[in-house]
Write a protein that holds these residues in place. Structure first.
Motif, PDB file in Angstrom:
ATOM      1  N   LEU A  64       4.008   3.035  -6.330  1.00 44.24           N
ATOM      2  CA  LEU A  64       3.641   2.425  -5.234  1.00 44.24           C
ATOM      3  C   LEU A  64       4.703   2.930  -3.984  1.00 44.24           C
ATOM      4  N   TRP A  65       5.862   3.162  -4.436  1.00 42.74           N
ATOM      5  CA  TRP A  65       6.901   3.525  -3.165  1.00 42.74           C
ATOM      6  C   TRP A  65       6.583   5.126  -2.992  1.00 42.74           C
ATOM      7  N   GLY A 111       3.612   6.492  -3.092  1.00 34.20           N
ATOM      8  CA  GLY A 111       2.444   6.352  -2.108  1.00 34.20           C
ATOM      9  C   GLY A 111       2.654   5.822  -0.657  1.00 34.20           C
ATOM     10  N   GLU A 112       3.512   5.030  -0.570  1.00 34.29           N
ATOM     11  CA  GLU A 112       4.181   4.642   0.841  1.00 34.29           C
ATOM     12  C   GLU A 112       4.668   5.824   1.324  1.00 34.29           C
ATOM     13  N   VAL A 158      -0.758   5.687  -5.963  1.00 30.18           N
ATOM     14  CA  VAL A 158      -1.228   4.111  -5.867  1.00 30.18           C
ATOM     15  C   VAL A 158      -2.148   3.785  -6.907  1.00 30.18           C
ATOM     16  N   SER A 161      -0.316   3.558 -10.173  1.00 30.58           N
ATOM     17  CA  SER A 161       0.498   2.486 -10.359  1.00 30.58           C
ATOM     18  C   SER A 161      -0.081   1.143 -10.610  1.00 30.58           C
ATOM     19  N   MET A 162      -1.460   0.963  -9.732  1.00 33.25           N
ATOM     20  CA  MET A 162      -1.962  -0.548 -10.039  1.00 33.25           C
ATOM     21  C   MET A 162      -2.490  -0.381 -11.204  1.00 33.25           C
ATOM     22  N   ASN A 195      -4.351  -5.059  -4.728  1.00 31.20           N
ATOM     23  CA  ASN A 195      -5.091  -3.802  -4.686  1.00 31.20           C
ATOM     24  C   ASN A 195      -6.025  -3.812  -3.364  1.00 31.20           C
ATOM     25  N   LEU A 255      -3.600  -3.166  -0.396  1.00 30.25           N
ATOM     26  CA  LEU A 255      -3.067  -1.866  -0.307  1.00 30.25           C
ATOM     27  C   LEU A 255      -4.279  -0.770   0.189  1.00 30.25           C
TER      28      LEU A 255
END
Length: 434
Positions: A123-124, A126-127, A143, A146-147, A184, A187
């Motif tokens: 997730l990091w 992806g950010e 992302v 990760s989900m 989800n 995001l």
């Protein structure tokens, strides 16, 4: 010397034989009159917004404009694209394999923090990468991975017995999965990406199937209907045709798989069969109504399926055509599951025919007030009337209740089509016949 008299006579006769004056040597601005055939303007081609640009087997082939770039540039661009895709696939496979190993081979004391770390790191990343246009695809992929890891962690926690301390372990798992679906969706909204939202919607349908193992057939029906509402709600919220077409196709496919299931177990997921005919029919009616509205609402929007078919050389069908076509595949599974009851199967077909006939005519510009009596109110009354009639096991002249329902729905469809036959294009006629 005097000229002979015959010459004067010849000149006089030549002058009389002349049919007129030759004005070709004079500069006169005389415009040629255009013929009536040249003034006729070609009629504009009738483009069916619902069907879209589908290559007709009866039309002339389109001309090939040739390559838009030179060969060397094309090879370089294609090579770079394939290299990037290969690296992306390799990273996805490696990261997924690592997460699978951590979750299955290591003890819970090590696997739990390991899965959480993998999910948070993804997730990091992806950010960090999604805001960069050149790395957006890679960030979105992280992302999604990760989900997937977090969903797997919730399932592993249930397998490890962590939810046994709760009064209802299955309910605790369901609440956790729904919370992750909410994350989800958040995001997807944050990064404005349909692919992340699509993952949430598909997981929600899987949760609906899992609910069948806990709450039986009624739980499956409620969760599929709820999942379809969430799918279409996200499509309306984001204003995207991708989620609308995915919702139409996935909802019918999910109903069809459960209707055709004979207690199947797929990847540990028990697919509870839909054996209650009335409950299944009401679910089909509810989903069909929602899908018909969404197909009408997003008929002009771009979507993944149309782009994929265009890449295959089929043309570029509209969202209405491709969504209804994919939805019919899933609906056919439900019809096939009840093929022994001809009246019931015909009632399902007539239900689809009525709903999407009205949807098609609305896309073609027919005013909704002139349609709603035949495609909304009468079908709704007929469908609700099934509840007491099926409970009482009514049989009318040897016809089952579902067969009678199918006949009346076909009458409604025939009336509305005949009233608006001028709005039905040739495309939908030959596509529908196929």
């Amino acid at each position: 010397m005097e000229e002979p008299q015959e010459d004067d006579l010849l000149r006089e006769r030549a002058f009389q034989r002349a049919g007129g004056l030759d004005l070709s040597g004079f500069a006169l601005n005389v415009d040629d009159e255009s013929s009536p055939e040249e003034d006729v303007q070609p009629e504009p081609e009738d483009i069916d917004a619902a069907i879209g640009d589908v290559y007709s087997p009866f039309g002339a082939p389109s001309a090939d404009d040739g390559p838009s770039e030179d060969v060397v540039t094309g090879i370089a661009v294609e090579g770079e694209r394939r290299l990037g895709q290969g690296l992306l696939v390799a990273m996805v496979v490696a990261y997924s394999a690592l997460a699978a190993y951590v979750g299955t081979a290591l003890p819970p004391q090590i696997a739990a923090p390991g899965l959480l770390i993998l999910g948070i790191v993804g997730l990091w990343l992806g950010e960090r990468w999604i805001p960069r246009p050149s790395m957006r695809l890679l960030g979105v992929t992280w992302v999604i991975i990760s989900m997937k890891i977090l969903y797997g962690f919730a399932l592993d926690a249930h397998h490890w017995g962590w939810y046994d301390v709760l009064p209802d372990a299955g309910l605790g798992l369901g609440v956790t999965l729904l919370a992750l679906v909410g994350l989800n969706v958040a995001l997807a909204q944050r990064h404005d990406d349909d692919a992340i939202a699509a993952q949430a919607t598909l997981i929600l349908l899987l949760v609906g199937s899992a609910a069948g193992g806990l709450y039986g057939e009624f739980g499956v029906v409620v969760m599929i209907a709820f999942g379809t509402m969430v799918l279409h709600g996200m499509a309306l919220l984001r204003g995207t045709g991708n989620l609308a077409s995915l919702g139409i196709a996935a909802s019918y496919l999910w109903v069809g798989v459960h209707a055709l299931s004979d207690g199947w177990v797929v990847l540990g997921l028990h697919l509870v069969p839909l054996e209650d005919g009335l409950l299944t029919f009401l679910l089909m009616a509810t989903i069909t109504g929602m899908n018909a509205v969404m197909a009408t609402r997003f008929a002009q929007h771009e979507n993944w399926f149309s782009s994929a078919l265009e890449a295959l050389g089929v043309g570029r069908p509209g969202l209405w055509a491709v969504s209804v076509g994919l939805g019919m595949v899933g609906a056919t599974l439900s019809v096939a599951a009840n093929r022994e009851d001809v009246g019931y199967a015909l009632a399902q077909v007539a239900l689809l025919l009525t709903a999407f006939s009205g949807s098609y005519l609305a896309v073609r510009g027919v005013a909704w007030p002139s349609l709603q009596a035949w495609v909304l109110w009468l079908p709704s009354v007929l469908t609700l009337a099934l509840i007491p009639l099926v409970a009482l096991e009514v049989n009318v002249g040897g016809w089952s209740v579902y067969a009678l329902h199918a006949a009346l729905m076909v009458v409604c469809t025939s009336v509305v089509i005949l009233q608006n036959e001028a709005n039905v294009s040739d495309h939908v006629l030959w596509v529908g016949s196929v």
